[in-house]
Scaffold this motif. Structure first.
Motif, short mmCIF file in Angstrom:
data_model
loop_
_atom_site.label_atom_id
_atom_site.label_comp_id
_atom_site.label_asym_id
_atom_site.label_seq_id
_atom_site.Cartn_x
_atom_site.Cartn_y
_atom_site.Cartn_z
N LYS A 25 0.84 -1.21 0.00
CA LYS A 25 0.00 0.00 0.00
C LYS A 25 0.87 1.26 0.00
O LYS A 25 0.59 2.23 -0.70
CB LYS A 25 -0.93 -0.01 1.22
N THR A 26 1.94 1.25 0.77
CA THR A 26 2.85 2.41 0.82
C THR A 26 3.54 2.60 -0.53
O THR A 26 3.61 3.72 -1.05
CB THR A 26 3.90 2.23 1.94
N HIS A 27 4.03 1.52 -1.11
CA HIS A 27 4.65 1.62 -2.43
C HIS A 27 3.63 2.12 -3.45
O HIS A 27 3.96 2.96 -4.30
CB HIS A 27 5.24 0.27 -2.87
N THR A 74 3.20 0.82 -13.21
CA THR A 74 3.64 0.83 -11.82
C THR A 74 3.77 -0.62 -11.34
O THR A 74 2.81 -1.37 -11.38
CB THR A 74 2.66 1.62 -10.93
N LEU A 75 4.98 -0.97 -10.90
CA LEU A 75 5.30 -2.35 -10.57
C LEU A 75 6.02 -2.44 -9.23
O LEU A 75 6.71 -1.50 -8.84
CB LEU A 75 6.18 -2.95 -11.66
N LEU A 76 5.90 -3.59 -8.60
CA LEU A 76 6.60 -3.86 -7.35
C LEU A 76 7.27 -5.23 -7.46
O LEU A 76 6.63 -6.22 -7.82
CB LEU A 76 5.62 -3.86 -6.17
N VAL A 124 7.50 -9.98 -10.04
CA VAL A 124 6.99 -8.63 -10.22
C VAL A 124 5.48 -8.65 -10.27
O VAL A 124 4.88 -9.50 -10.93
CB VAL A 124 7.56 -8.01 -11.53
N GLU A 125 4.87 -7.71 -9.56
CA GLU A 125 3.41 -7.56 -9.61
C GLU A 125 3.05 -6.14 -10.00
O GLU A 125 3.76 -5.19 -9.64
CB GLU A 125 2.79 -7.93 -8.26
N ALA A 126 1.98 -6.01 -10.77
CA ALA A 126 1.46 -4.69 -11.12
C ALA A 126 0.79 -4.10 -9.89
O ALA A 126 0.09 -4.80 -9.15
CB ALA A 126 0.48 -4.80 -12.28
N ILE A 127 1.01 -2.83 -9.67
CA ILE A 127 0.42 -2.13 -8.52
C ILE A 127 -0.54 -1.07 -9.04
O ILE A 127 -0.22 -0.31 -9.91
CB ILE A 127 1.52 -1.47 -7.65
#
Length: 180
Positions: free
Chosen positions: A144-146, A168-170, A177-180
């Motif tokens: 959530k912060t990212h 936007t990825l994390l 890798v997941e899309a945010i």
């Protein structure tokens, strides 16, 4: 021990070889100093994207693998700021924000990018340094912060450059890798 007449031919040959080596080096340096044969440096043309990542050494190989997996090897400009999206937005180092926008402009001008890929990662030391450890209490809170910083930077990019696609990825420390 003194030199004998028998040593003279050997010494002369060694000195002659040394002279020729130095002469060759000097000639090479002269060639390098003349630019008539050196091609002019130019922008490489078009590339697909500008990638913003964190500086974390633990993920450099994973980032390269991910970009290659996506078919983007040698097709992106890579910009690195501690904290990635947070680094581009932090008020703590305002020059970083300015640097991000300058790099984006140059990437657009020189390489005609079509998208910006913002890639943050979990267990980020910059996030902990700038925001404290509270944001990592749970994986959900960390994401959530990212997401907050990734989405804000994406919003700003879209506002200034609506023609660009923004992702936007994390990334996990294992490279997932997941899309945010």
């Amino acid at each position: 021990m003194g030199k004998t007449p028998e040593d003279t031919p050997v010494l002369v040959e060694k000195e002659r070889r040394r002279f020729l080596q130095l002469a060759a080096l000097g000639a090479g340096a002269s060639l390098l100093a003349t630019t008539s044969w050196v091609p002019e440096a130019r922008a490489a043309g078009e590339t697909e994207a500008l990638l913003l990542t964190c500086m974390d050494f633990r993920l450099m190989d994973e980032i390269e693998r991910y970009m290659t997996y996506r078919g983007l090897r040698d097709k992106y400009d890579h910009m690195i700021l501690a904290g990635a999206s947070l680094g581009a937005l932090t008020e703590r180092y305002p020059a970083w924000n300015k640097t991000f926008w300058q790099h984006l402009e140059i990437s657009i001008q020189l390489h005609h990018i079509r998208r910006v890929i913002l890639l943050d990662h979990r267990d980020c030391g910059a996030y902990k340094t700038f925001l404290g450890d509270a944001h990592t209490e749970t994986p959900e809170r960390e994401a959530k912060t990212h997401a907050q910083y990734l989405h804000e930077l994406a919003r700003q990019v879209r506002m200034k450059h609506p023609e660009l696609e923004v992702e936007t990825l994390l990334m996990d420390l294992n490279g997932k890798v997941e899309a945010i």
